[in-house]
Write a protein that holds these residues in place. Structure first.
Motif, PDB file in Angstrom:
ATOM      1  N   PHE A   6       0.854  -1.194   0.000  1.00  0.00           N
ATOM      2  CA  PHE A   6       0.000   0.000   0.000  1.00  0.00           C
ATOM      3  C   PHE A   6       0.888   1.242   0.000  1.00  0.00           C
ATOM      4  N   TYR A   7       0.688   2.104  -1.006  1.00  0.00           N
ATOM      5  CA  TYR A   7       1.608   3.217  -1.248  1.00  0.00           C
ATOM      6  C   TYR A   7       0.815   4.509  -1.486  1.00  0.00           C
ATOM      7  N   PRO A   8       0.371   5.165  -0.417  1.00  0.00           N
ATOM      8  CA  PRO A   8      -0.336   6.431  -0.609  1.00  0.00           C
ATOM      9  C   PRO A   8       0.615   7.577  -0.961  1.00  0.00           C
ATOM     10  N   ILE A   9       0.085   8.536  -1.689  1.00  0.00           N
ATOM     11  CA  ILE A   9       0.858   9.694  -2.133  1.00  0.00           C
ATOM     12  C   ILE A   9       0.136  10.946  -1.658  1.00  0.00           C
ATOM     13  N   LEU A  29       5.838  11.881  -0.717  1.00  0.00           N
ATOM     14  CA  LEU A  29       5.536  13.301  -0.604  1.00  0.00           C
ATOM     15  C   LEU A  29       5.708  13.909  -1.990  1.00  0.00           C
ATOM     16  N   ARG A  30       4.610  14.328  -2.583  1.00  0.00           N
ATOM     17  CA  ARG A  30       4.649  14.902  -3.935  1.00  0.00           C
ATOM     18  C   ARG A  30       4.100  16.318  -3.885  1.00  0.00           C
ATOM     19  N   ILE A  31       5.010  17.279  -3.902  1.00  0.00           N
ATOM     20  CA  ILE A  31       4.650  18.688  -3.850  1.00  0.00           C
ATOM     21  C   ILE A  31       4.910  19.302  -5.214  1.00  0.00           C
ATOM     22  N   LYS A  32       3.924  19.999  -5.723  1.00  0.00           N
ATOM     23  CA  LYS A  32       4.070  20.669  -7.007  1.00  0.00           C
ATOM     24  C   LYS A  32       3.898  22.177  -6.834  1.00  0.00           C
ATOM     25  N   VAL A 174       0.262  -1.034  -4.863  1.00  0.00           N
ATOM     26  CA  VAL A 174      -0.743  -0.148  -5.449  1.00  0.00           C
ATOM     27  C   VAL A 174      -0.633   1.221  -4.790  1.00  0.00           C
ATOM     28  N   ALA A 175      -0.498   2.254  -5.632  1.00  0.00           N
ATOM     29  CA  ALA A 175      -0.421   3.631  -5.143  1.00  0.00           C
ATOM     30  C   ALA A 175      -1.800   4.266  -5.191  1.00  0.00           C
TER      31      ALA A 175
END
Length: 198
Positions: A6-9, A29-32, A174-175
């Motif tokens: 389990f791969y939450p973003i 951690l995905r910061i745009k 699965v993300a």
């Protein structure tokens, strides 16, 4: 290394501080589109939370900052690869995950010997506009055959209901993004994901 299934973003340290303590063991951690000072603060907070809870933190894109902050894992999209110094990343001991959408991108990724390869979007996604249409579950099986033992991540439009199909098709992990953050109770959704993937 075995990655959690389990791969939450998440787009901020706030989300990580809120949900990682529930038992998440792998998170991105995905910061745009943020100022560097904001990105650095978020990386530091996320890293502190993940260290406390035994969670592997993956930083999206900001590889230089990840090295400077002593992170262990980064994720690069195909566009991010253009300006990335892979030798510097490897010299710093960082593990590397790479996004792929077609066989040309896959060949490029495999040549870099990444620690995982992501394929997406498996289903239509509202997360960002992409030139790639949905890849479909069957393509996971194709990728599985092509990449051998390298861990395979399914991403894009993934929900708890769709996860089993992705695993059956060959995904190791699965993300999930909006399935959690747009849920009326993100905490309950995370608990359900953990129960289904452990």
């Amino acid at each position: 290394m075995t990655l959690d299934r389990f791969y939450p973003i998440f787009e901020s340290a706030e989300w990580i501080e809120r949900l990682v303590p529930l038992g998440i063991k792998l998170v991105q951690l995905r910061i745009k589109d943020a100022e560097n000072v904001v990105v650095r603060e978020n990386i530091r907070r996320a890293k502190s939370t993940c260290n406390t809870h035994g969670c592997t933190l993956i930083i999206n894109d900001y590889w230089k900052m990840a090295i400077e902050e002593g992170c262990e894992f980064i994720h690069l999209g195909q566009e991010d690869l253009e300006g990335a110094d892979i030798n510097a990343i490897r010299a710093a001991g960082l593990q590397l995950g790479i996004s792929t959408h077609d066989k040309a991108e896959l060949a490029r990724a495999v040549a870099l010997k990444p620690d995982y390869i992501a394929l997406g979007p498996i289903y239509p996604t509202i997360l960002k506009k992409m030139k790639w249409h949905e890849q479909g579950i069957a393509k996971l099986g194709v990728w599985r055959d092509l990449i051998g033992e390298t861990p395979l991540i399914a991403i894009g439009g993934m929900s708890l209901d769709r996860a089993a199909g992705a695993f059956d098709a060959g995904a190791d992990v699965v993300a999930a993004v909006t399935d959690i953050t747009l849920n009326t109770s993100p905490e309950d959704r995370v608990r359900a994901w953990l129960a289904a993937t452990r």
